[in-house]
Scaffold this motif. Structure first.
Motif, mmCIF file in Angstrom:
data_model
loop_
_atom_site.group_PDB
_atom_site.id
_atom_site.type_symbol
_atom_site.label_atom_id
_atom_site.label_comp_id
_atom_site.label_asym_id
_atom_site.label_seq_id
_atom_site.Cartn_x
_atom_site.Cartn_y
_atom_site.Cartn_z
ATOM 1 N N ARG A 113 40.387 37.857 42.979
ATOM 2 C CA ARG A 113 39.496 38.576 43.009
ATOM 3 C C ARG A 113 39.792 39.977 42.214
ATOM 4 N NH1 ARG A 113 38.068 35.944 47.938
ATOM 5 N NH2 ARG A 113 39.174 37.308 49.254
ATOM 6 N N THR A 114 41.025 40.536 42.803
ATOM 7 C CA THR A 114 41.297 41.906 42.228
ATOM 8 C C THR A 114 41.459 41.716 40.682
ATOM 9 O OG1 THR A 114 42.666 42.395 44.117
ATOM 10 C CG2 THR A 114 43.192 43.279 42.185
ATOM 11 N N ILE A 115 41.908 40.490 39.945
ATOM 12 C CA ILE A 115 42.020 40.259 38.699
ATOM 13 C C ILE A 115 40.623 40.320 37.808
ATOM 14 C CG2 ILE A 115 42.668 38.766 36.865
ATOM 15 C CD1 ILE A 115 45.009 37.955 38.476
ATOM 16 N N LEU A 116 39.668 39.424 38.767
ATOM 17 C CA LEU A 116 38.286 39.690 38.178
ATOM 18 C C LEU A 116 37.721 40.959 37.931
ATOM 19 C CD1 LEU A 116 36.112 37.578 37.103
ATOM 20 C CD2 LEU A 116 35.391 37.452 39.603
ATOM 21 N N ALA A 117 37.937 41.448 39.177
ATOM 22 C CA ALA A 117 37.534 43.193 39.188
ATOM 23 C C ALA A 117 37.861 43.967 38.105
ATOM 24 C CB ALA A 117 37.425 43.705 40.669
ATOM 25 N N ALA A 118 39.050 43.683 37.556
ATOM 26 C CA ALA A 118 39.569 44.664 36.668
ATOM 27 C C ALA A 118 39.397 44.171 35.089
ATOM 28 C CB ALA A 118 41.131 44.928 36.869
ATOM 29 N N ALA A 119 38.919 42.914 34.985
ATOM 30 C CA ALA A 119 38.706 42.164 33.933
ATOM 31 C C ALA A 119 37.702 42.955 32.649
ATOM 32 C CB ALA A 119 38.449 40.750 33.962
#
Length: 294
Positions: free
Chosen positions: A171-177
């Motif tokens: 979820r952290t990776i997706l939020a910053a993508a």
């Protein structure tokens, strides 16, 4: 070993008119079912009944074309049957011997995709005598296609609707993508391919799989999508990712873009040190209606 991908791009409107012709090509065969357990022979009548239970015309077309792709892959001397309990399709011949070379089918949006694994050595087969493979195609267009019924585009919307299928770090990776829909589609396709490789499919909990990336995910996205502009065939990239779950297994994962709207992932159970390459054969519905190659 080589992963052979057969990809069929559908024109859902034009090819939809060809559905009766596709169904007519699912001819019944004279082979008896495999011996032993209660196999379901995928005869023309059985396929028609299964497809007729689907409510939407596009689902009927995708399922019918998928059945035709399997029939083509089986060839003129083999037939398709569904295994007891799991319903997994298999090829068998006139002696009733099940063909163990692994394959898996996926259809979504405009695409029907068959993945086959060739060149498997006997010592590389698992305890069931099978080197497992799973494939999933996921469409970005129209809010990721019919896999959901929400108009989700931003990372915040994706996390709100689909957060339960992602681990905390995902979820952290997706939020910053910068391209959250593409990142989510790749993650979804990989997880579903792994679950299908394990023989459980999407019925299992996607949240039980955690993707630990050993590469910059943005570079994977750029390589796969840039390949569409530089090559007439899809560019396959080995995803540098570790799959973590309660039942520990090792997988090799390959990712490609079929077009600018669709991503496909292939997972292979990695109890092998053999190099694996991927090759794609693009077909049309018209190609499938030609005589099966001998």
């Amino acid at each position: 070993m080589q992963i052979n991908i057969t990809s069929v791009r559908l024109d859902l409107d034009r090819d939809g008119d060809a559905l009766p012709t596709v169904l007519n090509h699912l001819d019944a065969h004279s082979l008896s079912p495999p011996p032993g357990a209660a196999w379901t022979v995928c005869s023309s009548a059985w396929e028609r009944e299964r497809i007729g239970r689907l409510r939407h015309a596009h689902d009927q077309l995708r399922t019918a074309v998928g059945a035709l792709v399997l029939r083509r892959a089986a060839g003129p001397r083999r037939a398709v049957a569904r295994a007891p309990e799991t319903g997994k399709p298999w090829f068998y011949n006139s002696r009733g011997i099940v063909h163990t070379a692994p394959f898996n089918l996926s259809h979504h949006g405009h695409w029907v995709v068959l993945a086959e694994l060739h060149g498997v050595q006997e010592e590389e087969l698992d305890h069931h005598g099978i080197q497992a493979i799973g494939v999933d195609v996921t469409t970005l267009d129209a809010a990721l296609g019919p896999k959901n019924y929400f108009n989700v585009n931003s990372a915040q919307e994706l996390l709100s609707v689909f957060g339960s299928v992602l681990a905390d770090h995902e979820r952290t990776i997706l939020a910053a993508a910068s391209q959250p829909r593409v990142v989510f589609a790749i993650s979804w396709a990989i997880k579903e391919a792994v679950l299908k490789c394990q023989g459980v499919g999407i019925a299992a909990d996607m949240g039980s799989l955690s993707l630990i990336w050993c590469q910059n995910l943005s570079s994977l996205v750029e390589t796969v999508w840039l390949g569409l502009s530089s090559s007439p065939s899809p560019t396959w990239e080995r995803a540098q990712v570790v799959i973590e779950q309660e039942t520990s297994s090792a997988f090799q994962v390959w990712v490609s873009a079929l077009d600018h709207e669709s991503v496909v992932a292939v997972a292979v159970s990695a109890n092998t040190s053999s190099p694996i390459c991927a090759h794609t054969t693009p077909l049309t519905v018209d190609d499938l209606l030609l005589p099966v190659p001998q």
